[in-house]
Design a protein around this motif. Structure first.
Motif, PDB file in Angstrom:
ATOM      1  N   PHE A  55       0.797  -1.082   0.036  1.00  0.00           N
ATOM      2  CA  PHE A  55       0.122   0.068  -0.100  1.00  0.00           C
ATOM      3  C   PHE A  55       0.773   1.280  -0.142  1.00  0.00           C
ATOM      4  CE2 PHE A  55      -2.760  -3.166   2.314  1.00  0.00           C
ATOM      5  CZ  PHE A  55      -3.658  -3.141   1.306  1.00  0.00           C
TER       6      PHE A  55
ATOM      7  N   PHE B  64      -7.463  -7.146  -2.485  1.00  0.00           N
ATOM      8  CA  PHE B  64      -7.105  -5.756  -2.888  1.00  0.00           C
ATOM      9  C   PHE B  64      -6.343  -5.857  -4.232  1.00  0.00           C
ATOM     10  CE2 PHE B  64      -7.156  -5.481   1.651  1.00  0.00           C
ATOM     11  CZ  PHE B  64      -8.281  -4.379   1.748  1.00  0.00           C
TER      12      PHE B  64
ATOM     13  N   SER C 166      -6.056  -0.700  -7.512  1.00  0.00           N
ATOM     14  CA  SER C 166      -5.188   0.460  -6.936  1.00  0.00           C
ATOM     15  C   SER C 166      -4.816  -0.071  -5.356  1.00  0.00           C
ATOM     16  CB  SER C 166      -5.859   1.875  -6.998  1.00  0.00           C
ATOM     17  OG  SER C 166      -5.026   2.746  -6.195  1.00  0.00           O
ATOM     18  N   HIS C 167      -3.492   0.377  -5.130  1.00  0.00           N
ATOM     19  CA  HIS C 167      -3.187   0.276  -3.575  1.00  0.00           C
ATOM     20  C   HIS C 167      -2.722   1.390  -3.045  1.00  0.00           C
ATOM     21  CE1 HIS C 167      -1.325  -4.264  -4.688  1.00  0.00           C
ATOM     22  NE2 HIS C 167      -2.837  -4.027  -4.887  1.00  0.00           N
ATOM     23  N   HIS C 168      -3.289   2.551  -3.857  1.00  0.00           N
ATOM     24  CA  HIS C 168      -3.027   3.846  -2.974  1.00  0.00           C
ATOM     25  C   HIS C 168      -4.273   4.113  -2.218  1.00  0.00           C
ATOM     26  CE1 HIS C 168      -1.415   7.967  -2.991  1.00  0.00           C
ATOM     27  NE2 HIS C 168      -2.836   8.353  -3.119  1.00  0.00           N
ATOM     28  N   ILE C 169      -3.752   4.287  -0.821  1.00  0.00           N
ATOM     29  CA  ILE C 169      -4.730   4.693   0.110  1.00  0.00           C
ATOM     30  C   ILE C 169      -4.844   6.265   0.235  1.00  0.00           C
ATOM     31  CG2 ILE C 169      -5.239   4.609   2.599  1.00  0.00           C
ATOM     32  CD1 ILE C 169      -3.739   1.957   2.702  1.00  0.00           C
TER      33      ILE C 169
ATOM     34  N   LYS D 265     -12.705   1.049   0.475  1.00  0.00           N
ATOM     35  CA  LYS D 265     -12.764   1.607  -0.830  1.00  0.00           C
ATOM     36  C   LYS D 265     -11.940   1.031  -1.864  1.00  0.00           C
ATOM     37  CE  LYS D 265     -16.219   4.565  -0.510  1.00  0.00           C
ATOM     38  NZ  LYS D 265     -17.296   4.279  -1.233  1.00  0.00           N
ATOM     39  N   LEU D 266     -10.667   0.522  -1.367  1.00  0.00           N
ATOM     40  CA  LEU D 266      -9.582  -0.127  -2.220  1.00  0.00           C
ATOM     41  C   LEU D 266     -10.045  -1.452  -2.661  1.00  0.00           C
ATOM     42  CD1 LEU D 266      -6.192   1.156  -0.774  1.00  0.00           C
ATOM     43  CD2 LEU D 266      -7.465   1.891  -2.894  1.00  0.00           C
TER      44      LEU D 266
ATOM     45  N   GLY E 135     -13.676   5.875  -4.690  1.00  0.00           N
ATOM     46  CA  GLY E 135     -12.237   6.271  -4.878  1.00  0.00           C
ATOM     47  C   GLY E 135     -11.965   7.510  -4.399  1.00  0.00           C
TER      48      GLY E 135
ATOM     49  N   GLY F  43     -11.896   8.333  -1.122  1.00  0.00           N
ATOM     50  CA  GLY F  43     -11.236   8.202   0.270  1.00  0.00           C
ATOM     51  C   GLY F  43     -11.731   9.296   1.109  1.00  0.00           C
TER      52      GLY F  43
END
Length: 330
Positions: free
Chosen positions: A12, A168, A171-174, A186-187, A270, A272
């Motif tokens: 992440f 997951f 996307s791995h962007h938190i 959300k991921l 998406g 967040g």
């Protein structure tokens, strides 16, 4: 790649507090100072309670454990947040994210339960002063603290097991600065309905349950205060509760703003956390652990007296010097 490997290989990355590079040095210095004050304040509060016999009462027993929780609470988030501020990459491993989430959720719930224990202690002291010693026994205090930690870790285990059993695979962007339940849900590319319900149930039952205990306790406390004939007596009794009420208001106000303001399924995919959400998250995850010892130091007369006395004794000791024959002299 099969589904069983998607989760285990996940790495992440955080969006961080800000993307404005001009703010990074200011924020790093500010939060470094905040964390330093948090460490000194909470460790100082624990040391003060342990070393001062007149503070060996149930109220300060709970307060010392609240300081321990605040110290751990802040240390789970702030060091990583500071590192990410000055790092090009804001990555965290799947295992690291799991551990951060688990311990943060455990400490957050434990803090809420400890605050409810402290409200019960104030209820017993004000509404049943003649039976206070028999009600708040040492054994009961230990049981309440252990129950708070046990329940905090159990609910965290349930949340962690639910969230990190999801896949997951996208996307791995938190879009946050630490691993929290809403951005993680959300991921996920799995169906999160069950985890949404588990999250709402746990946060509602733990948060509202502990808050109800506090509210009921203070209903009885206010009733007892109103029946007092002396205005000075009412003022003194209220002053013993003001620090606790301040801590409760700050914590529950910020937490409910984040988690119960709007369900996760009403947020656009998406997105967040928004900027306001991040600001409130910074406040309850970083600022509150610093504020609690300050609140209890400034608004509690007993702590102020003990701290002043300890400071004077330390100053007096430091003013001594050694004479020509090795004798301590002033």
């Amino acid at each position: 790649m099969d589904a069983s490997n998607k989760t285990h290989l996940a790495l992440f990355s955080f969006s961080g507090i800000t993307e404005d590079v001009t703010l990074v040095p200011i924020l790093f210095i500010f939060f470094s100072k905040v964390y330093l004050v948090t460490l000194v304040g909470n460790l100082g509060m624990v040391a003060l309670v342990l070393k001062t016999s007149r503070l060996h009462t149930p109220m300060y027993f709970f307060l010392s454990y609240l300081s321990v929780v605040d110290l751990l609470y802040s240390s789970i988030i702030t060091p990583k947040m500071l590192l990410d501020l000055i790092s090009m990459k804001k990555d965290i491993s799947f295992a690291g994210c799991t551990l951060q989430f688990f311990f943060f959720a455990a400490m957050a719930a434990t803090e809420a339960f400890l605050l409810s224990n402290m409200s019960y202690d104030r209820y017993a002291a004000i509404c049943h002063p003649l039976h206070y010693v028999s009600i708040m026994t040492k054994k009961k205090c230990w049981c309440l603290v252990l129950f708070s930690f046990a329940l905090g870790f159990l609910q965290s285990l349930a949340q962690t097991s639910c969230v990190f059993s999801l896949e997951f695979c996208g996307s791995h962007h938190i879009a946050h600065f630490y691993c929290d339940v809403l951005p993680l849900l959300k991921l996920s590319c799995s169906d999160t309905f069950t985890c949404d319900m588990v999250t709402v149930f746990i946060i509602s039952s733990c948060g509202i349950g502990s808050l109800l205990t506090i509210l009921v306790s203070y209903m009885f406390i206010v009733s007892s205060i109103l029946h007092m004939k002396s205005a000075e007596g009412r003022r003194k009794v209220f002053s013993t509760c003001s620090a606790h009420l301040t801590s409760v208001s700050i914590l529950y106000g910020s937490v409910f703003f984040i988690y119960l303001r709007s369900p996760t399924n009403l947020r656009p995919p998406g997105t967040g956390f928004g900027k306001r959400d991040k600001v409130v998250s910074v406040f309850y995850s970083v600022m509150i652990p610093m504020l609690n010892p300050l609140i209890y130091s400034l608004r509690n007369q007993e702590v102020k007296r003990v701290f002043t006395k300890a400071t004077r004794n330390s100053t007096a000791t430091g003013s001594e010097h050694v004479g020509p024959r090795g004798l301590s002299q002033k």
